[in-house]
Design a protein around this motif. Structure first.
Motif, short mmCIF file in Angstrom:
data_model
loop_
_atom_site.label_atom_id
_atom_site.label_comp_id
_atom_site.label_asym_id
_atom_site.label_seq_id
_atom_site.Cartn_x
_atom_site.Cartn_y
_atom_site.Cartn_z
N PHE A 183 43.36 100.19 59.95
CA PHE A 183 45.05 100.30 59.96
C PHE A 183 45.11 100.36 58.42
O PHE A 183 45.83 101.46 57.35
CB PHE A 183 45.60 98.86 59.64
CG PHE A 183 47.48 99.14 59.28
CD1 PHE A 183 48.52 99.76 60.43
CD2 PHE A 183 47.93 98.29 58.30
CE1 PHE A 183 49.63 100.29 59.54
CE2 PHE A 183 49.07 98.31 57.42
CZ PHE A 183 50.24 99.72 57.90
N GLU A 231 43.51 103.86 57.45
CA GLU A 231 44.68 104.89 57.27
C GLU A 231 45.83 104.86 56.18
O GLU A 231 46.49 106.41 56.08
CB GLU A 231 45.46 104.59 58.74
CG GLU A 231 46.59 105.17 58.91
CD GLU A 231 46.93 104.92 60.22
OE1 GLU A 231 48.05 105.31 60.49
OE2 GLU A 231 46.35 104.50 60.78
N GLU A 256 40.82 95.57 63.23
CA GLU A 256 42.60 96.43 63.58
C GLU A 256 43.33 96.01 62.29
O GLU A 256 43.30 98.12 62.07
CB GLU A 256 43.70 95.81 64.48
CG GLU A 256 42.49 96.01 66.16
CD GLU A 256 43.45 94.99 67.69
OE1 GLU A 256 44.15 95.86 67.92
OE2 GLU A 256 43.80 93.75 66.66
N ILE A 257 42.94 95.14 62.00
CA ILE A 257 43.62 95.40 60.56
C ILE A 257 43.07 96.41 59.27
O ILE A 257 43.84 97.01 57.99
CB ILE A 257 43.15 93.89 60.15
CG1 ILE A 257 44.70 92.94 59.89
CG2 ILE A 257 43.85 93.93 57.93
CD1 ILE A 257 44.78 91.48 60.25
N ARG A 286 46.30 90.79 65.70
CA ARG A 286 45.43 91.65 65.03
C ARG A 286 44.33 90.74 64.53
O ARG A 286 44.07 90.41 64.25
CB ARG A 286 46.12 92.53 63.72
CG ARG A 286 47.27 93.39 64.71
CD ARG A 286 47.53 94.57 63.94
NE ARG A 286 49.39 95.51 64.41
CZ ARG A 286 49.91 95.27 63.44
NH1 ARG A 286 49.23 95.38 62.09
NH2 ARG A 286 51.04 95.80 63.67
#
Length: 84
Positions: free
Chosen positions: A66, A69, A62-63, A58
């Motif tokens: 995440f 989220e 993206e990390i 990733r």
């Protein structure tokens, strides 16, 4: 707070552990490879050849997405009633 005797005992234990570690490190054969560039190349090829799980590959963005989220989905626990 532990008393002075307990602290002295713990320090003595740490000293013994440190001495044992020093003896272990001194026993290691610290020889370097004849050709460091060839050795580094061999290590790189082993690392590059290792299979990576698709789930672990990733980007930093993206990390971060995440993690954001997960923070948004999280809920604090309910407050505790101070009355017994």
């Amino acid at each position: 707070m532990p008393d002075a005797a307990v602290i002295a005992q713990r320090v003595a234990g740490l000293d013994q552990t440190g001495e044992a570690l020093s003896r272990s490190v001194a026993a290691i054969d610290w020889t370097l490879p004849e050709n460091p560039d060839a050795w580094a190349g061999a290590v790189r090829s082993r690392v590059d050849g290792a299979r990576m799980s698709v789930g672990t590959v990733r980007t930093a963005a993206e990390i971060e997405a995440f993690a954001r989220e997960l923070r948004e989905r999280s809920e604090p626990p309910p407050p505790i009633d101070p009355r017994p």
